[in-house]
Design a protein around this motif. Structure first.
Motif, PDB file in Angstrom:
ATOM      1  N   GLN A   8       1.244  -1.462   0.209  1.00  0.00           N
ATOM      2  CA  GLN A   8      -0.023   0.045  -0.027  1.00  0.00           C
ATOM      3  C   GLN A   8       0.858   1.562   0.473  1.00  0.00           C
ATOM      4  OE1 GLN A   8      -2.509  -1.808   3.177  1.00  0.00           O
ATOM      5  NE2 GLN A   8      -4.210  -1.161   2.157  1.00  0.00           N
ATOM      6  N   THR A  16      -1.571 -11.267  -5.325  1.00  0.00           N
ATOM      7  CA  THR A  16      -1.289 -10.377  -6.250  1.00  0.00           C
ATOM      8  C   THR A  16      -1.657 -10.044  -7.653  1.00  0.00           C
ATOM      9  OG1 THR A  16       0.775  -9.763  -4.417  1.00  0.00           O
ATOM     10  CG2 THR A  16      -0.236  -8.448  -5.992  1.00  0.00           C
ATOM     11  N   SER A  54      -2.897  -7.368 -11.185  1.00  0.00           N
ATOM     12  CA  SER A  54      -3.115  -6.407 -11.942  1.00  0.00           C
ATOM     13  C   SER A  54      -4.164  -6.229 -12.623  1.00  0.00           C
ATOM     14  CB  SER A  54      -1.895  -5.725 -11.651  1.00  0.00           C
ATOM     15  OG  SER A  54      -1.646  -6.251 -12.944  1.00  0.00           O
ATOM     16  N   THR A  96      -4.643  -0.699 -11.269  1.00  0.00           N
ATOM     17  CA  THR A  96      -4.694  -1.291 -10.112  1.00  0.00           C
ATOM     18  C   THR A  96      -4.089  -2.214  -9.548  1.00  0.00           C
ATOM     19  OG1 THR A  96      -7.064  -0.096  -9.753  1.00  0.00           O
ATOM     20  CG2 THR A  96      -6.631  -1.359  -8.130  1.00  0.00           C
ATOM     21  N   TYR A  98      -4.511  -5.700  -7.752  1.00  0.00           N
ATOM     22  CA  TYR A  98      -5.403  -6.383  -5.916  1.00  0.00           C
ATOM     23  C   TYR A  98      -4.838  -7.363  -5.218  1.00  0.00           C
ATOM     24  CZ  TYR A  98      -8.456  -4.346  -9.490  1.00  0.00           C
ATOM     25  OH  TYR A  98      -9.526  -3.194 -10.114  1.00  0.00           O
ATOM     26  N   GLN A 138      -4.004  -9.572  -2.345  1.00  0.00           N
ATOM     27  CA  GLN A 138      -4.614 -10.559  -0.948  1.00  0.00           C
ATOM     28  C   GLN A 138      -3.359 -11.177  -0.068  1.00  0.00           C
ATOM     29  OE1 GLN A 138      -8.211 -12.411  -2.047  1.00  0.00           O
ATOM     30  NE2 GLN A 138      -7.988 -11.263  -3.619  1.00  0.00           N
ATOM     31  N   GLN A 190      -6.827  -7.940   2.720  1.00  0.00           N
ATOM     32  CA  GLN A 190      -6.827  -7.725   1.177  1.00  0.00           C
ATOM     33  C   GLN A 190      -7.037  -6.105   1.102  1.00  0.00           C
ATOM     34  OE1 GLN A 190      -9.408 -10.041   2.168  1.00  0.00           O
ATOM     35  NE2 GLN A 190     -10.310  -8.519   3.027  1.00  0.00           N
ATOM     36  N   THR A 225      -7.154  -3.321  -2.217  1.00  0.00           N
ATOM     37  CA  THR A 225      -6.645  -1.989  -4.132  1.00  0.00           C
ATOM     38  C   THR A 225      -5.788  -0.885  -3.828  1.00  0.00           C
ATOM     39  OG1 THR A 225      -8.957  -3.204  -4.070  1.00  0.00           O
ATOM     40  CG2 THR A 225      -7.964  -1.616  -5.402  1.00  0.00           C
TER      41      THR A 225
END
Length: 691
Positions: free
Chosen positions: A228, A655, A657, A661, A663, A665, A683, A685
């Protein structure tokens, strides 16, 4: 991770003299091992294992040296070889589990190198200095995490911390750690391994009561949190301070096949306190267990270092050359190579004496030239899934790679004429590329290889730059399609001696998958070559022989301190994973133009309380026709077979994409006797944000 030993054959150049590092006094102390609890300010206790010299006279006191890790010290039998060695030479050598890991109490920290980890370390250091056996002086050391936090504690300058030894470590957490390699998105085996190590409850009883699981198993996933933060900034800066803040002596140890090696020249230049460095051919391993070799003894040098800075005496000076570095010689590409040919070189600092940049110009006829030639342009179609072998068997700028020709096939390649004489380089080559692209996001990679007369290409060094980071890694900006940019960036640190008759190859591409996550858009890129301002590479050329006597090292000592209880099978691969690498396979579907790469590892160990087994899998997938749709799937299991029950911790990361983005988890599971008793999932985004 496992380490291998080999006997060092000292290669002596025809120099006036040689100098031996680490001629320490013979061991003289008996050692007793004892356990202790170190209290923290909030009442939490940290578990410590102390290797204590047995005093030979009444009132004899000793300095302490600290290794501070989250890697469950009681399940790392090989580490005792270092602590026992230091204790035999008159130092109390201490292993401490970080809060919430191993046998220490408390909640697992919310990140690597957290504020609480550092504050606890200051209390541990102060506690060591005030024990009845202590002289009041403390050193700190470690490899990888232990090297990272040794540097970080040196930046904080607790008053009784007098010197550190940092092995395979860096202070640059965004661009040089494994979460974003060269500042670009990367999913790593380590992220699985460290998650389960910190989620497991304490040995030897491995409790599964609610309080124990809440403190560790329920701790949020570091993997999801790190993804992130896809740009440099306050999050990555929080654990570190400027290198200029370090006021105590620093001994740096690294390897030319370790992903963290770039920190060593930087620290030699920027730290104002006394420094010295040992830089071998190894990957992410300690020199006495070097993979690949030649292995050397380093603990004797560490003892000299500790004695110089932790014990009272006359004016102190750093012994030996400020830098001892191994000059790698050519070898045929082989991921199983056990020993790198070459010789040691002494330097009195950084940069090396006699260093000169030699510019090689990329030419329109795909040659490398010593002067600019006719200008032209070359185009390259973006094919991220076609280079499954890029990044080697451990997917970073380290370890031993295979023949580069499979990756060169999807790159723009430029070769020098065969060399008429050997050419020695030491440092970080610098690439300047005049580029344009049809996309708004692109990455550029440059690899330098040694091409033998039979055509095989051995990787010497590489590096990459995210085009969005061309101005700032803190504030990425999209590219303007069709606009030319001149992108200059350093490749990673290397040493190499090109033999006569070999060629230097420069390969330029827009993908290093599966090391680096593919950018999202199909594109064609243009590279401008020739002319005085065309694309070029500056090589850090040094004289064939170093300015100082050749350093000579002793072979690794393996006797009373030999590794016991470690039943890990020897891997065929020279890989820096936390468990032995068992397999690396790649595949391609030519119809759908999809590529896959898979890594597997595992180990087993027996302890007094039972048997522990680890299994890991990392699977990468990319698509040439849809480069936005990449995936990584990882699984890890750590099982503990006790007398009356079997526990299995499992981690699963995913992971994927799309165009804009990621994604991410992560799921954690705990099974007891085959029955699922707890699970947690996270998880996120995450916008690509220039990735």
């Amino acid at each position: 991770m496992t380490g291998r030993t080999s006997i060092l054959a000292a290669i002596l150049w025809l120099l006036p003299a040689t100098t031996t590092w680490g001629a320490s006094a013979p061991e003289s102390y008996e050692v007793r091992v004892q356990e202790a609890w170190i209290p923290m300010g909030d009442g939490i206790r940290l578990s410590a294992t102390l290797h204590v010299p047995v005093a030979r006279r009444t009132g004899e006191k000793f300095p302490a040296v600290l290794e501070y890790l989250p890697y469950r010290k009681d399940e790392l039998p090989s580490y005792s070889r270092v602590h026992d060695y230091f204790a035999r030479h008159g130092f109390v050598s201490v292993q401490v589990d970080i809060r919430g890991t191993g046998r220490s109490e408390g909640h697992t920290p919310d990140r690597e190198y957290s504020q609480i980890e550092q504050e606890d370390a200051e209390r541990v250091i102060a506690w060591l200095a005030h024990q009845s056996w202590s002289t009041g002086t403390v050193g700190m050391f470690g490899i990888s995490w232990g090297g990272f936090n040794s540097v970080q504690m040196a930046m904080r300058n607790p008053p009784v911390l007098k010197a550190i030894i940092a092995i395979c470590a860096t202070e640059e957490l965004f661009r040089e750690d494994v979460h974003f390699i060269d500042g670009m998105m990367h999913d790593d085996e380590y992220e699985l391994n460290v998650d389960l190590q910190t989620a497991m409850t304490r040995s030897p009883d491995f409790p599964t009561d609610e309080a124990s699981l809440e403190e560790r198993f329920d701790n949020p996933s570091w993997f999801v949190m790190y993804k992130q933060h896809p740009r440099a900034g306050a999050f990555w800066d929080a654990p570190v301070r400027p290198l200029s803040s370090i006021k105590i002596p620093v001994f740096l140890i690294g390897g030319m096949l370790d992903g963290y090696r770039d920190s060593i020249p930087r620290m030699l230049k920027e730290i104002r306190a006394p420094t010295k460095a040992l830089l071998g051919p190894w990957n992410h391993s300690e020199p006495d267990e070097a993979v690949p070799g030649p292995a050397i003894e380093w603990r004797d040098q560490a003892v000299e270092w500790w004695a110089t800075w932790l014990k009272p005496g006359p004016a102190r000076t750093v012994k030996g050359p400020k830098l001892a570095v191994y000059m790698n010689h050519w070898y045929a590409p082989d991921v199983r190579i056990r020993e790198i040919p070459g010789e040691w070189r002494g330097e009195d600092g950084w940069p090396p004496r006699g260093l000169q940049a030699r510019t090689l110009y990329l030419a329109v006829d795909h040659s490398l030239r010593n002067s600019p030639a006719e200008a032209g342009r070359h185009e390259l179609a973006y094919r991220p899934a076609a280079i499954q072998e890029a990044g080697g068997p451990d997917f970073w700028w380290g370890d031993v790679n295979g023949d580069q020709r499979s990756v060169d096939s999807y790159s723009l390649v430029y070769d020098s004429a065969p060399l008429s004489a050997s050419l020695s380089i030491l440092g970080q080559p610098r690439a300047c590329l005049a580029v344009a692209t049809t996309a708004t996001s692109a990455e550029w990679f440059v690899r330098v290889s040694d091409v033998a007369p039979n055509g095989t290409a051995t990787l010497v060094v590489g590096g990459g730059l995210n085009g969005a980071h061309r101005q700032s890694v803190r504030n990425p900006e999209p590219l303007e399609p069709g606009r030319e940019y001149v992108l200059c960036f350093d490749l990673h640190l290397t040493s190499w001696v090109f033999p006569p008759g070999h060629q230097i190859r420069v390969a330029v591409s827009n993908s290093m998958w599966p090391m680096i996550w593919p950018t999202a858009q199909s594109m064609t890129v243009t590279l401008r070559v020739g002319g005085s301002d065309g694309s070029r590479l500056d090589l850090p050329v040094v004289p064939e022989r170093g300015p100082l006597p050749t350093p000579v090292f002793r072979a690794p000592e393996h006797g009373s301190d030999a590794i016991a209880g470690d039943s890990e099978a020897m891997s065929e691969l020279n890989v820096s994973s936390n468990v032995p690498a068992l397999a690396w396979t790649v595949g391609r579907d030519p119809v759908h133009q999809v590529g896959t790469a898979e890594w597997r590892g595992g180990s087993s160990n027996d302890y007094p309380w039972g048997r522990e087994e680890t299994r890991e899998l990392m699977s990468y997938r990319a698509d040439d026709l849809h480069p936005d749709q990449s995936t990584v799937h990882g699984e890890a299991e750590m099982s503990v077979a006790l007398k009356d029950r079997t526990l299995l911790w499992r981690g699963i990361l995913d992971t994927r994409s799309d165009h804009g983005t990621f994604y991410v988890q992560y799921r954690r599971e705990l099974l007891e006797n085959g029955k699922l008793i707890r699970t947690k999932s996270w998880q996120a985004t995450v916008p690509r944000d220039g990735q």
